[in-house]
Design a protein around this motif. Structure first.
Motif, PDB file in Angstrom:
ATOM      1  N   GLU A 137       2.854  12.109   0.137  1.00 31.50           N
ATOM      2  CA  GLU A 137       1.622  12.981  -0.001  1.00 31.50           C
ATOM      3  C   GLU A 137       1.889  14.356   0.460  1.00 31.50           C
ATOM      4  O   GLU A 137       1.545  15.119  -0.492  1.00 31.50           O
ATOM      5  CB  GLU A 137       0.545  12.242   1.173  1.00 31.50           C
ATOM      6  CG  GLU A 137      -0.023  11.045   0.784  1.00 31.50           C
ATOM      7  CD  GLU A 137      -1.028  10.548   1.677  1.00 31.50           C
ATOM      8  OE1 GLU A 137      -2.118  11.291   1.940  1.00 31.50           O
ATOM      9  OE2 GLU A 137      -0.756   9.402   2.527  1.00 31.50           O
ATOM     10  N   ASP A 181     -11.985   7.704  -8.470  1.00 34.50           N
ATOM     11  CA  ASP A 181     -11.474   6.490  -7.727  1.00 34.50           C
ATOM     12  C   ASP A 181     -10.278   6.733  -7.121  1.00 34.50           C
ATOM     13  O   ASP A 181      -9.603   5.642  -6.482  1.00 34.50           O
ATOM     14  CB  ASP A 181     -11.030   5.516  -9.238  1.00 34.50           C
ATOM     15  CG  ASP A 181     -10.136   6.176 -10.000  1.00 34.50           C
ATOM     16  OD1 ASP A 181      -9.760   7.431  -9.963  1.00 34.50           O
ATOM     17  OD2 ASP A 181      -9.522   5.490 -10.976  1.00 34.50           O
ATOM     18  N   GLN A 182     -10.219   7.899  -6.526  1.00 35.45           N
ATOM     19  CA  GLN A 182      -8.982   8.261  -5.733  1.00 35.45           C
ATOM     20  C   GLN A 182      -8.989   7.308  -4.393  1.00 35.45           C
ATOM     21  O   GLN A 182      -7.864   7.063  -3.977  1.00 35.45           O
ATOM     22  CB  GLN A 182      -8.982   9.759  -5.257  1.00 35.45           C
ATOM     23  CG  GLN A 182      -7.763  10.263  -4.649  1.00 35.45           C
ATOM     24  CD  GLN A 182      -7.766  11.695  -4.442  1.00 35.45           C
ATOM     25  OE1 GLN A 182      -8.644  12.452  -4.932  1.00 35.45           O
ATOM     26  NE2 GLN A 182      -6.504  12.143  -4.273  1.00 35.45           N
ATOM     27  N   ASP A 183     -10.038   7.451  -3.758  1.00 35.83           N
ATOM     28  CA  ASP A 183      -9.915   6.616  -2.376  1.00 35.83           C
ATOM     29  C   ASP A 183      -9.550   5.171  -2.555  1.00 35.83           C
ATOM     30  O   ASP A 183      -8.826   4.507  -1.914  1.00 35.83           O
ATOM     31  CB  ASP A 183     -11.392   6.771  -1.704  1.00 35.83           C
ATOM     32  CG  ASP A 183     -11.515   8.135  -1.075  1.00 35.83           C
ATOM     33  OD1 ASP A 183     -10.701   8.980  -0.932  1.00 35.83           O
ATOM     34  OD2 ASP A 183     -12.736   8.471  -0.876  1.00 35.83           O
ATOM     35  N   GLU A 184     -10.161   4.571  -3.514  1.00 33.82           N
ATOM     36  CA  GLU A 184      -9.787   3.216  -3.751  1.00 33.82           C
ATOM     37  C   GLU A 184      -8.190   2.968  -4.274  1.00 33.82           C
ATOM     38  O   GLU A 184      -7.521   2.028  -3.835  1.00 33.82           O
ATOM     39  CB  GLU A 184     -10.706   2.751  -4.865  1.00 33.82           C
ATOM     40  CG  GLU A 184     -10.460   1.181  -5.102  1.00 33.82           C
ATOM     41  CD  GLU A 184     -10.796   0.036  -4.078  1.00 33.82           C
ATOM     42  OE1 GLU A 184     -10.125  -0.981  -4.046  1.00 33.82           O
ATOM     43  OE2 GLU A 184     -11.343   0.613  -3.091  1.00 33.82           O
ATOM     44  N   LEU A 185      -7.704   3.880  -5.013  1.00 37.78           N
ATOM     45  CA  LEU A 185      -6.453   3.781  -5.483  1.00 37.78           C
ATOM     46  C   LEU A 185      -5.164   4.257  -4.554  1.00 37.78           C
ATOM     47  O   LEU A 185      -4.234   3.954  -4.655  1.00 37.78           O
ATOM     48  CB  LEU A 185      -6.194   4.616  -6.861  1.00 37.78           C
ATOM     49  CG  LEU A 185      -6.800   4.234  -7.865  1.00 37.78           C
ATOM     50  CD1 LEU A 185      -6.864   5.142  -9.081  1.00 37.78           C
ATOM     51  CD2 LEU A 185      -6.715   2.790  -8.375  1.00 37.78           C
ATOM     52  N   THR A 186      -5.679   4.783  -3.281  1.00 36.50           N
ATOM     53  CA  THR A 186      -4.891   5.207  -2.264  1.00 36.50           C
ATOM     54  C   THR A 186      -5.214   4.582  -1.090  1.00 36.50           C
ATOM     55  O   THR A 186      -4.631   5.070  -0.009  1.00 36.50           O
ATOM     56  CB  THR A 186      -4.757   6.670  -2.299  1.00 36.50           C
ATOM     57  OG1 THR A 186      -6.085   7.200  -1.777  1.00 36.50           O
ATOM     58  CG2 THR A 186      -4.089   7.617  -3.513  1.00 36.50           C
ATOM     59  N   ARG A 187      -5.917   3.521  -1.006  1.00 35.52           N
ATOM     60  CA  ARG A 187      -6.352   3.072   0.380  1.00 35.52           C
ATOM     61  C   ARG A 187      -5.464   2.426   1.271  1.00 35.52           C
ATOM     62  O   ARG A 187      -5.653   2.679   2.339  1.00 35.52           O
ATOM     63  CB  ARG A 187      -7.558   1.775  -0.161  1.00 35.52           C
ATOM     64  CG  ARG A 187      -8.237   1.135   1.023  1.00 35.52           C
ATOM     65  CD  ARG A 187      -9.329   0.207   0.480  1.00 35.52           C
ATOM     66  NE  ARG A 187      -8.817  -0.531  -0.764  1.00 35.52           N
ATOM     67  CZ  ARG A 187      -8.153  -1.746  -0.687  1.00 35.52           C
ATOM     68  NH1 ARG A 187      -7.821  -2.295   0.596  1.00 35.52           N
ATOM     69  NH2 ARG A 187      -7.831  -2.261  -1.622  1.00 35.52           N
ATOM     70  N   THR A 188      -4.349   1.782   0.671  1.00 32.46           N
ATOM     71  CA  THR A 188      -3.131   1.316   1.701  1.00 32.46           C
ATOM     72  C   THR A 188      -2.068   1.878   1.490  1.00 32.46           C
ATOM     73  O   THR A 188      -1.753   2.335   0.599  1.00 32.46           O
ATOM     74  CB  THR A 188      -3.244  -0.227   1.277  1.00 32.46           C
ATOM     75  OG1 THR A 188      -2.504  -0.430  -0.026  1.00 32.46           O
ATOM     76  CG2 THR A 188      -4.507  -0.965   1.199  1.00 32.46           C
ATOM     77  N   MET A 191      -0.087   0.900  -1.703  1.00 31.11           N
ATOM     78  CA  MET A 191      -0.643   1.400  -2.833  1.00 31.11           C
ATOM     79  C   MET A 191      -0.214   3.065  -3.084  1.00 31.11           C
ATOM     80  O   MET A 191       0.264   3.575  -4.108  1.00 31.11           O
ATOM     81  CB  MET A 191      -2.232   1.549  -2.663  1.00 31.11           C
ATOM     82  CG  MET A 191      -2.805  -0.009  -2.874  1.00 31.11           C
ATOM     83  SD  MET A 191      -4.548   0.074  -2.563  1.00 31.11           S
ATOM     84  CE  MET A 191      -5.173   0.700  -3.995  1.00 31.11           C
ATOM     85  N   ARG A 192      -0.144   3.465  -1.739  1.00 35.50           N
ATOM     86  CA  ARG A 192       0.175   5.122  -1.837  1.00 35.50           C
ATOM     87  C   ARG A 192       1.777   4.971  -2.027  1.00 35.50           C
ATOM     88  O   ARG A 192       2.482   5.899  -2.935  1.00 35.50           O
ATOM     89  CB  ARG A 192       0.099   5.750  -0.559  1.00 35.50           C
ATOM     90  CG  ARG A 192      -1.571   5.700  -0.346  1.00 35.50           C
ATOM     91  CD  ARG A 192      -1.615   6.803   0.782  1.00 35.50           C
ATOM     92  NE  ARG A 192      -1.144   6.450   2.022  1.00 35.50           N
ATOM     93  CZ  ARG A 192      -2.077   5.494   2.778  1.00 35.50           C
ATOM     94  NH1 ARG A 192      -3.241   5.296   2.461  1.00 35.50           N
ATOM     95  NH2 ARG A 192      -1.623   5.163   3.967  1.00 35.50           N
TER      96      ARG A 192
END
Length: 255
Positions: A137, A181-188, A191-192
């Protein structure tokens, strides 16, 4: 070399000259030294962490425009000046040398065969989970900041579906409001970490996209430097037969 003394990261020995090749990659000890300097010895709120600076330098190295160090170095330190205050000129030259060597090693990797990059970011473990996950990040944030130095120059790529796809893993990790959809795609963390794995190839593809432009600009600058300068009383190089001062050299009368 600057070395940490004891357990106090606020004290350094006086740097001593070293027989370092100017463009050689940083050693592990030098990476650690630069990281400690950024963390503890630059007294500004906006100083970059090492992983953030690494992403920042990658964006500058591959982008469409050559940016002189005098314009990007202050961003690394979070200062108005090219370098932050130092204890001595030896320390200043040493730390500047570390940053420039790292930047040049990024470029050397991109010019190799095969081309390669080695992004520098951290790994994280989470409570109740022994697995390590790549945490890119801060690196991605630094890359976006490097792009922002010449954001308009990046637009011919970013306005295309290809460019948007290449930026996607970096933007999802490095920008706060990249997509709905950023929060959903980086939730775990997993995934990150998966997005982080997509970054090296995306950066190489961006570099390949801009390389012809960078080469064309370089060749044009070389050609300009090699052009002979006509004297005012010599025949004009355009072939008109007139003296240069009466032809292309006349004010307000370009040919």
């Amino acid at each position: 070399m600057l070395s940490v003394v004891g357990e106090n990261p606020g004290r350094y020995r006086t740097p001593t000259p070293s027989m370092t090749i100017p463009f050689s990659p940083l050693s592990e000890d030098e990476f650690n030294e630069l990281e400690q300097f950024l963390l503890y010895h630059v007294d500004t709120e906006d100083v970059m962490t090492l992983d953030m600076a690494d992403g920042f330098l990658h964006a500058i190295a591959i982008g469409p425009t050559t940016i002189p160090p005098s314009q990007w170095l202050p961003k690394v330190w979070g200062t108005q000046e090219m370098m932050p205050p130092m204890d001595s000129i030896d320390q200043l030259n040493h730390m500047l040398g570390l940053v420039m060597r790292h930047f040049n090693s990024i470029i050397a990797g991109l010019e190799g065969d095969p081309r390669e990059i080695s992004p520098c970011w951290t790994t994280m473990t989470y409570e109740g989970d022994e697995q390590e996950y790549d945490d890119a990040e801060a690196w991605a944030y630094g890359f976006i900041e490097g792009m922002r130095l010449r954001w308009s120059d990046w637009q011919p790529l970013l306005s295309t579906p290809q460019g948007q796809a290449l930026l996607r893993p970096i933007g999802l990790l490095g920008e706060g409001d990249f997509s709905v959809d950023q929060d959903e795609l980086t939730r775990t963390p997993a995934m990150r970490a998966e997005l982080a794995l997509q970054i090296p190839q995306a950066v190489l593809d961006m570099h390949a996209h801009w390389l012809p432009l960078r080469l064309a600009v370089y060749q044009r600058e070389v050609a300009k430097a090699m052009q002979p300068k006509a004297g005012r009383n010599e025949p004009c190089p355009c072939g008109s037969g007139k003296k240069f001062k009466k032809c292309c050299g006349a004010a307000g009368d370009p040919h």
